[in-house]
Design a protein around this motif. Structure first.
Motif, mmCIF file in Angstrom:
data_model
loop_
_atom_site.group_PDB
_atom_site.id
_atom_site.type_symbol
_atom_site.label_atom_id
_atom_site.label_comp_id
_atom_site.label_asym_id
_atom_site.label_seq_id
_atom_site.Cartn_x
_atom_site.Cartn_y
_atom_site.Cartn_z
ATOM 1 N N ARG A 189 36.319 34.658 34.360
ATOM 2 C CA ARG A 189 35.664 35.602 33.452
ATOM 3 C C ARG A 189 36.188 37.015 33.726
ATOM 4 O O ARG A 189 36.504 37.355 34.865
ATOM 5 C CB ARG A 189 34.147 35.589 33.679
ATOM 6 C CG ARG A 189 33.481 34.272 33.285
ATOM 7 C CD ARG A 189 32.001 34.274 33.638
ATOM 8 N NE ARG A 189 31.794 34.259 35.084
ATOM 9 C CZ ARG A 189 31.456 35.319 35.811
ATOM 10 N NH1 ARG A 189 31.321 36.515 35.230
ATOM 11 N NH2 ARG A 189 31.274 35.223 37.103
ATOM 12 N N ASP A 190 36.271 37.818 32.687
ATOM 13 C CA ASP A 190 36.720 39.208 32.814
ATOM 14 C C ASP A 190 35.519 40.132 32.951
ATOM 15 O O ASP A 190 34.584 40.076 32.146
ATOM 16 C CB ASP A 190 37.538 39.624 31.592
ATOM 17 C CG ASP A 190 38.900 38.958 31.542
ATOM 18 O OD1 ASP A 190 39.267 38.313 32.536
ATOM 19 O OD2 ASP A 190 39.592 39.075 30.515
ATOM 20 N N GLN B 63 39.025 39.938 37.208
ATOM 21 C CA GLN B 63 38.838 38.561 36.772
ATOM 22 C C GLN B 63 38.103 37.807 37.882
ATOM 23 O O GLN B 63 38.541 37.800 39.036
ATOM 24 C CB GLN B 63 40.182 37.921 36.458
ATOM 25 C CG GLN B 63 40.896 38.615 35.297
ATOM 26 C CD GLN B 63 42.274 38.036 35.020
ATOM 27 O OE1 GLN B 63 43.142 38.061 35.890
ATOM 28 N NE2 GLN B 63 42.485 37.531 33.811
ATOM 29 N N TYR C 225 36.103 34.298 39.325
ATOM 30 C CA TYR C 225 35.906 32.849 39.230
ATOM 31 C C TYR C 225 34.863 32.428 40.258
ATOM 32 O O TYR C 225 34.994 32.727 41.455
ATOM 33 C CB TYR C 225 37.208 32.087 39.468
ATOM 34 C CG TYR C 225 36.988 30.590 39.516
ATOM 35 C CD1 TYR C 225 36.839 29.859 38.339
ATOM 36 C CD2 TYR C 225 36.887 29.931 40.737
ATOM 37 C CE1 TYR C 225 36.609 28.493 38.385
ATOM 38 C CE2 TYR C 225 36.659 28.564 40.780
ATOM 39 C CZ TYR C 225 36.511 27.848 39.607
ATOM 40 O OH TYR C 225 36.265 26.507 39.627
#
Length: 516
Positions: free
Chosen positions: A209-210, A199, A201
């Motif tokens: 976001r993945d 993940q 950022y």
């Protein structure tokens, strides 16, 4: 005589007026210098001085607040070790999390770092910013020099399996973006020892976001050896059963967010005793990605020469004897950071590729007993401003002693308050001893060590300084006890002498009376 004094006073007044008249012209001359010259001058000043210079004039303020100037200043600023000790419950006392940032002279500080709360865990350090994890629902990005903090909502809230080692933080020099990474633990695959999603950022964005990994990666390797950020990419170790070393290096580009696998150095395994694959560590040496392997009193360190060709060269071959290195960083310039089983921390100057640590040349810096869990990061004081990334996070200066108000820290705070009271008591006792000695006509000399001003309303001392002050108090008490013993003996001798003279006078009177 009056005329002479008046003449001198007039001369002094004229000189002071002249000096005052010159000050504005100096400031005007400085502000009229070309922009590039002013920048070169300011680049050579430490962060603490530059922060005080803000607001002096518009030209200086504009330069200091410029992000490009901040990055240029980082390139020139000295890198120093930042030691982090996480909270521990030891010897029936809960010790707080604390950071010890060495100064330019490689000396530890006395005071607690304000932006680090007692329950924080340090995940990463990058360009003077640090990433902190806690049991709260947010993680924190902080600048130790400016005191700014940014609170970000965690990508996974209230997870019992989350851990501070699953977070990292890096910077890409081309895109100028800072990114926080969270290795999301696989709850069902491989009994939670792996991850398949990172993940991400980006500071200034609105959400996490993945990013899916090409395959499941070892979370245990990340926990054990950590993650390093070099030249816009993140690097960590993962398990690779097909390779000779049973490990490989994973790199994650922070711009393209693509993965690459790097094979470990191609060497003859017959020259190494591959007994424990957990002895592999990843680090950074001279701004290059490096891996090390610890083998029977030796530390072998390789540095990558080319990611494309996946070529490595051996940087150091160090005989450590009974010493160990803290992760994830343990080499700063030409110095290696070491510690022994007695929890003594040392620096040692590396003279070449092949080095054997000589105990006589170890420079002891401190003893971190009773603490156990120690990490070492490279840190540089910087002017990077967090308010430029306000979009999703909350930027503020930390409230004074916010985390220390929790009930579990009452015992520790009580110890600090008692230490303050002991320092004041010894100070008062010293003055009373001098007063009594003066009344007795005695000349004494109290050889007392100076203790710092422990005004708890301003800032807290760290646990290293707490221990040092305790040692000083013990020495001072012993010295005062010796002086008091001498004073009591002198007073007792004088009292005995007076009693003896009085007894003689009484005897003489008795004889005289009987003789009459």
């Amino acid at each position: 005589m009056r005329c002479g004094r008046s003449g001198r006073s007039q001369e002094q007044t004229m000189a002071s007026k002249k000096a005052l008249a010159m000050q504005p012209s100096k400031k005007i001359c400085m502000t009229l210098l070309p922009q590039d010259i002013v920048e070169l001058i300011l680049l050579r000043l430490p962060v603490s001085t530059l922060l005080r210079c803000r607001g002096v004039c518009k030209q200086w303020d504009g330069i200091i607040r410029d992000p490009q100037f901040a990055m240029a200043h980082i390139q020139r600023a000295p890198r120093r070790p930042l030691f982090f000790f996480q909270r521990e419950n030891l010897v029936h006392l809960l010790y707080p999390s604390e950071a010890i940032l060495f100064d330019e002279a490689w000396s530890p500080p006395k005071w607690v770092v304000p932006v680090i709360e007692p329950d924080d865990f340090l995940c990463a350090s990058c360009n003077g910013l640090i990433c902190l994890y806690s049991d709260k629902s947010t993680i924190k990005i902080a600048n130790l020099a400016t005191g700014e903090c940014m609170h970000l909502v965690k990508p996974v809230r209230n997870s019992k399996t989350d851990h501070f080692s699953y977070y990292s933080f890096g910077f890409h020099p081309v895109t100028k973006q800072y990114k926080v990474m969270h290795f999301l633990r696989d709850e069902h695959l491989h009994v939670g020892t792996s991850f398949s999603i990172i993940q991400v950022y980006t500071l200034g964005d609105e959400k996490w976001r993945d990013v899916r990994t090409p395959q499941a990666l070892s979370l245990r390797c990340v926990e054990r050896s950590g993650v390093v950020n070099v030249d816009g990419a993140m690097y960590w170790l993962t398990e690779d059963e097909e390779s000779v070393w049973k490990h490989a290096v994973v790199t994650f580009d922070l711009s393209e967010e693509l993965f690459q696998w790097l094979q470990l150095p191609a060497v003859d395994p017959a020259n190494y005793v591959l007994r424990d694959p957990d002895q592999w560590l990843i680090t950074e040496v001279d701004s290059n990605v490096s891996v090390s392997y610890y083998e029977t009193g030796k530390l072998h360190i390789w540095t990558i020469d080319s990611k494309i060709e996946q070529s490595w060269s051996q940087k150091y071959n160090i005989r450590l004897s009974m010493l160990e290195v803290p992760g994830p960083h343990w080499i700063c310039g030409d110095k290696i950071i070491l510690h022994d089983f007695n929890k003594n921390l040392y620096f040692y100057e590396l003279m070449g590729k092949n080095s054997e640590i000589e105990s006589s040349k170890l420079v002891k810096q401190l003893r971190f007993s009773p603490r156990n869990n120690m990490q070492c990061f490279m840190f540089v004081k910087s002017l990077v401003r967090l308010d430029a990334f306000r979009k999703a996070g909350v930027v503020r200066r930390p409230k004074r002693r916010e985390g220390w108000k929790l009930k579990k820290w009452e015992v520790w705070m009580d110890r600090l308050h008692r230490l303050e009271n002991h320092c004041r008591s010894i100070h008062d006792m010293k003055h009373k001893i001098y007063e009594n000695a003066d009344k007795m006509g005695m000349e004494i000399k109290l050889d007392l060590q100076q203790t710092p001003d422990l005004d708890s309303s301003l800032r807290l001392i760290n646990w290293l300084e707490y221990r040092r002050v305790l040692e000083i108090l013990c020495v001072n008490l012993d010295n005062m006890h010796e002086v008091l013993t001498v004073m009591n003996n002198t007073t007792g001798a004088a009292h005995n002498k007076e009693s003896h003279v009085a007894d003689q006078g009484t005897s003489s009177s008795a004889v005289g009376i009987s003789g009459s």
